[in-house]
Design an enzyme around this catalytic site. Structure first.
Site, short mmCIF file in Angstrom:
data_model
loop_
_atom_site.label_atom_id
_atom_site.label_comp_id
_atom_site.label_asym_id
_atom_site.label_seq_id
_atom_site.Cartn_x
_atom_site.Cartn_y
_atom_site.Cartn_z
N CYS A 136 0.85 -1.61 -0.52
CA CYS A 136 0.10 -0.02 0.22
C CYS A 136 0.53 1.66 -0.15
CB CYS A 136 -1.31 -0.20 1.14
SG CYS A 136 -0.39 0.35 2.06
N CYS A 160 3.26 1.79 2.56
CA CYS A 160 5.04 1.47 2.27
C CYS A 160 5.29 1.76 2.02
CB CYS A 160 4.42 -0.03 2.02
SG CYS A 160 3.30 -1.44 2.52
N ASP A 185 10.11 24.67 -35.12
CA ASP A 185 10.89 24.48 -36.17
C ASP A 185 10.00 24.26 -37.19
OD1 ASP A 185 13.29 25.13 -36.37
OD2 ASP A 185 13.78 22.97 -36.51
#
Length: 769
Positions: free
Chosen positions: A21, A24, A448
């Protein structure tokens, strides 16, 4: 492992196991950050920790820190140990398969034991004499063996003074099973003939201690089932990355002075010639030395149309030979190939975190301790208020079980994995979640011209021929023949056009070749004097009109004379890419203002801008001028993206809010960019913008669900309006729903290029010709 020599920091990726989870994740990050000078980002979905650390902190220290937090950790295999890496990958794959098989078996056994308990507990008509004791026998293995992974991780967290989702599940199972044992032996629930009914909301006990065996089995069952489905779904979000890895060849057929032999791909070296037979995958990046074929690039660059290749053509490793036999000289191997760079970019993108996920992880860090405190408070409040002890326990267990930080931890990484993988399939590579966030908010794009909106090389745009004895094909053939001896880009463009359009075999030889700098070339071809030069003097009416049109389009006109008479006018220029008009038109519809900035002259810049409908043009821009333009636009409040492909674009790419490089551009431009359009198609930018907006929308929905779920269910559990079994099912489904929502990105498709954009593209081509 890579080094940043400027900051004297190393970057190490660790594989972390045992995380379940967001709490953790937070715990691992805090433990790693406890080392001097170390910062870490941990991804729950991929199980990878990206750690920046000083040179003095050894990678082994990082592994030790993670293990001290109660998790498994492993370092990646060395880059130069190919066999070791392959062996490690095989071991890791086997370990993953074994673990998946073990979890599937645990889930099946749990279901076989838990389902009878659930059925008997919920349907009074099926409750025979002493049914509750059978349920106890069936529930005991579930509460102990099935839930053992949760108990083990909870104990490990307790040893490190931390709490995670496993702590909540473990405490909930132990509390419900322990109360049921008390109820059976001491609370009167074990009497023969006892009946019990099920309600979605807790009910009064009627003077008898209530059984919670259905909760003790349903919590492990639903959580195991949810995590099993979640794991399968997470593997789906990483499918694109795995498919990229699978494109890499394992063996290659090398042809040398000793004939043809098969080698492991790791032994192939730059300069060696290898064979690609029809239907085979190109082993590595290279250049065709012999043969011609059609090559399918769709899995590498997203291009749907096969590309025709011949001697001198560049090939990308991982593409599929759809035609004839090819001999290819290797130009890059290993980590230097385009496929390896694409895989590396996708992997690095998935390791990052969006701003919303960083907030979610911060919340998850205090979420589980807060839930434990709330559960104890609820239990104390109910008991203090004189409520039935089992009602108090019901509310307490429901709070423990229903709270779910798993969805918080999965909200962003699963969406990001699915989106970056799908983007790679479409030829769009993002450097991380911050790129997606920036791309969503861009309102101005500086484009460009050369190599971005145009093809980047001289091409014949049109041929106008004076009616007479020499037809168009013959004049082009003669002009192409005399230009064979020229090294000028215009000459090469004319020769290439003649070879491409000719139907009578190779071009004839030229004699008496002469080149006049600034004027043109001449020679004798098949007894005729052919001259290709700049227009001079009076021209026939048709050629005069073609000359005016070429000048208006900023093309370079060249005159073809045969035996002293003007026969044709050839317009040569840098043509627009086929999708440029559609791309600019679609960008404008997305609310993005296009700006053209080029180092070219005003005339060709203006012609391209007019063809594309761009109203803001900056010609003769130096690299410093482009960067200054970007800064000026940003000062005016615009959020600027720059698209370029050359060294002269690198400064502007770095100065922009978002730098976008064309995949066929220079390594300097790609290195300075945040996003790379692999397939070299400006329309991919539109796909990138739309994918970014869809991804950020998916993440917002995921987080809204994750936060909203807890905001609704936890208060219901606190006041006793949620049965613990229903809470367990809701908690498990929340994570699965988040991952399933992210998986929808795998099927995202770009909008087809139709309508006005398609007609406009034809108009743009016609205008330039």
């Amino acid at each position: 492992m890579t080094a940043d020599l400027t900051a004297r920091l190393l970057v190490t990726d660790l594989t972390v196991g045992g995380m379940t989870c967001a709490a953790c994740v937070r715990r691992v990050e805090k433990r790693l950050a406890g080392l001097a000078g170390v910062t870490a980002t941990v991804n729950l979905a991929t199980g990878v920790a990206r750690v920046s650390h000083p040179v003095g902190v050894a990678p082994g220290d990082l592994v030790t820190a993670v293990e001290r937090a109660g998790y498994r950790a492993a370092l990646p295999a060395p880059d130069d140990a190919e066999d070791t890496a392959n062996a490690a990958d095989a071991v890791e794959t086997d370990r993953g398969d074994i673990e998946a098989r073990r979890e599937r078996q645990r889930l099946l056994v749990t279901a076989l034991l838990a389902v009878p308990v659930l059925v008997l507990s919920m349907i009074p008509d099926l409750q025979f004499r002493n049914w509750q004791w059978l349920c106890l026998v069936l529930a005991a293995p579930v509460a102990v063996w099935s839930a053992w992974p949760f108990h083990l991780r909870a104990l490990r967290g307790l040893r490190h003074s931390t709490a995670t989702m496993d702590t909540l599940v473990s405490v909930g199972v132990v509390a419900s099973f322990s109360w049921s044992v008390y109820a059976l032996f001491l609370g009167g629930a074990g009497r023969p003939g006892t009946r019990m009914s099920f309600s979605p909301m807790p009910s009064a006990s009627g003077g008898m201690a209530h059984l919670y065996l259905e909760v003790a089995v349903s919590v492990p069952l639903f959580v195991l089932a949810g995590r099993f489905l979640e794991a399968r779904a997470k593997r789906g979000t990483g499918a694109a990355l795995r498919s990229l890895a699978e494109l890499a060849a394992k063996q290659v057929s090398v042809r040398d002075g000793h004939g043809e032999r098969s080698l492991p791909i790791a032994q192939l070296r730059v300069g060696q010639v290898f064979v690609v037979r029809p239907g085979e995958r190109v082993a590595t990046d290279g250049r065709v030395t012999e043969g011609s074929s059609a090559v399918d690039l769709s899995l590498v660059t997203g291009e749907s149309e096969p590309a025709e290749v011949g001697p001198g053509s560049a090939l990308v490793g991982g593409s599929v030979n759809a035609g004839g036999l090819l001999l290819v000289e290797a130009t890059a191997v290993g980590a230097d190939t385009r496929l390896a760079r694409i895989t590396r970019l996708v992997t690095e993108a998935q390791a990052g975190k969006a701003r919303a996920q960083r907030l979610a992880d911060a919340v998850a860090g205090v979420f589980v301790p807060a839930v434990l405190a709330v559960a104890v408070t609820v239990l104390g409040f109910w008991l203090g208020a004189g409520a039935d002890p089992q009602a108090a326990l019901t509310a307490c267990v429901a709070v423990l079980v229903v709270a779910c930080p798993c969805a918080l931890g999965l909200a962003t990484p699963t969406a990001l994995m699915a989106a970056t993988g799908r983007g790679a399939q479409l030829g769009v590579l993002v450097s991380g979640p911050r790129t997606l966030e920036a791309l969503q908010h861009v309102d101005t794009v500086v484009l460009d011209k050369t190599g971005t909106l145009t093809t980047g090389h001289m091409t014949v745009a049109g041929v106008t021929v004076v009616p007479g004895p020499l037809g168009r094909d013959e004049v082009v053939r003669l002009a192409g023949a005399v230009e064979q001896g020229s090294e000028h880009p215009i000459g090469r463009a004319v020769t290439a056009y003649a070879r491409r359009t000719g139907t009578t075999g190779p071009l004839p030889d030229v004699t008496d070749f002469a080149a006049a700098p600034g004027h043109g070339v001449s020679g004798r071809v098949e007894g005729r004097t052919v001259e290709v030069c700049a227009p001079d003097g009076r021209l026939p009416h048709a050629l005069a009109e073609a000359l005016a049109a070429a000048e208006d389009a900023a093309h370079t006109p060249v005159l073809v004379k045969v035996d002293g008479r003007a026969r044709a006018l050839v317009a040569v220029g840098d043509l627009l890419r086929p999708g440029s008009y559609r791309a600019v038109d679609r960008l404008r519809r997305l609310g993005i203002h296009p700006v053209l900035a080029t180092g070219d002259r005003e005339a060709p810049a203006g012609a391209v801008a007019a063809a594309l409908g761009v109203d803001e043009v900056h010609a003769r821009c130096t690299p410093e001028g482009k960067a200054a333009l970007v800064r000026r636009l940003k000062e005016d409040g615009a959020r600027v993206a720059v698209v370029g492909d050359g060294v002269n674009d690198a400064a502007a790419l770095a100065a922009a809010d978002l730098g976008i490089a064309m995949g066929g551009g220079t390594d300097v431009a790609i290195g300075a960019a945040d996003l790379t359009l692999v397939r070299g198609d400006i329309e991919a930018l539109v796909d990138a913008v739309r994918l970014a907006r869809r991804t950020l929308g998916t993440i917002r929905v995921n987080l809204l669900w994750a936060f909203g779920y807890n905001a609704v269910t936890v208060p219901l559990a606190m006041v006793g309006l949620l049965d613990p079994m229903v809470a367990a099912a809701a908690m498990s489904s929340s994570s699965v729903l988040v991952v399933a929502n992210s998986l929808r990105l795998r099927g995202w498709r770009p909008a087809p290029s139709r309508g006005r954009g398609h007609r406009g593209a034809r108009g743009a081509k016609a205008g330039l010709r």
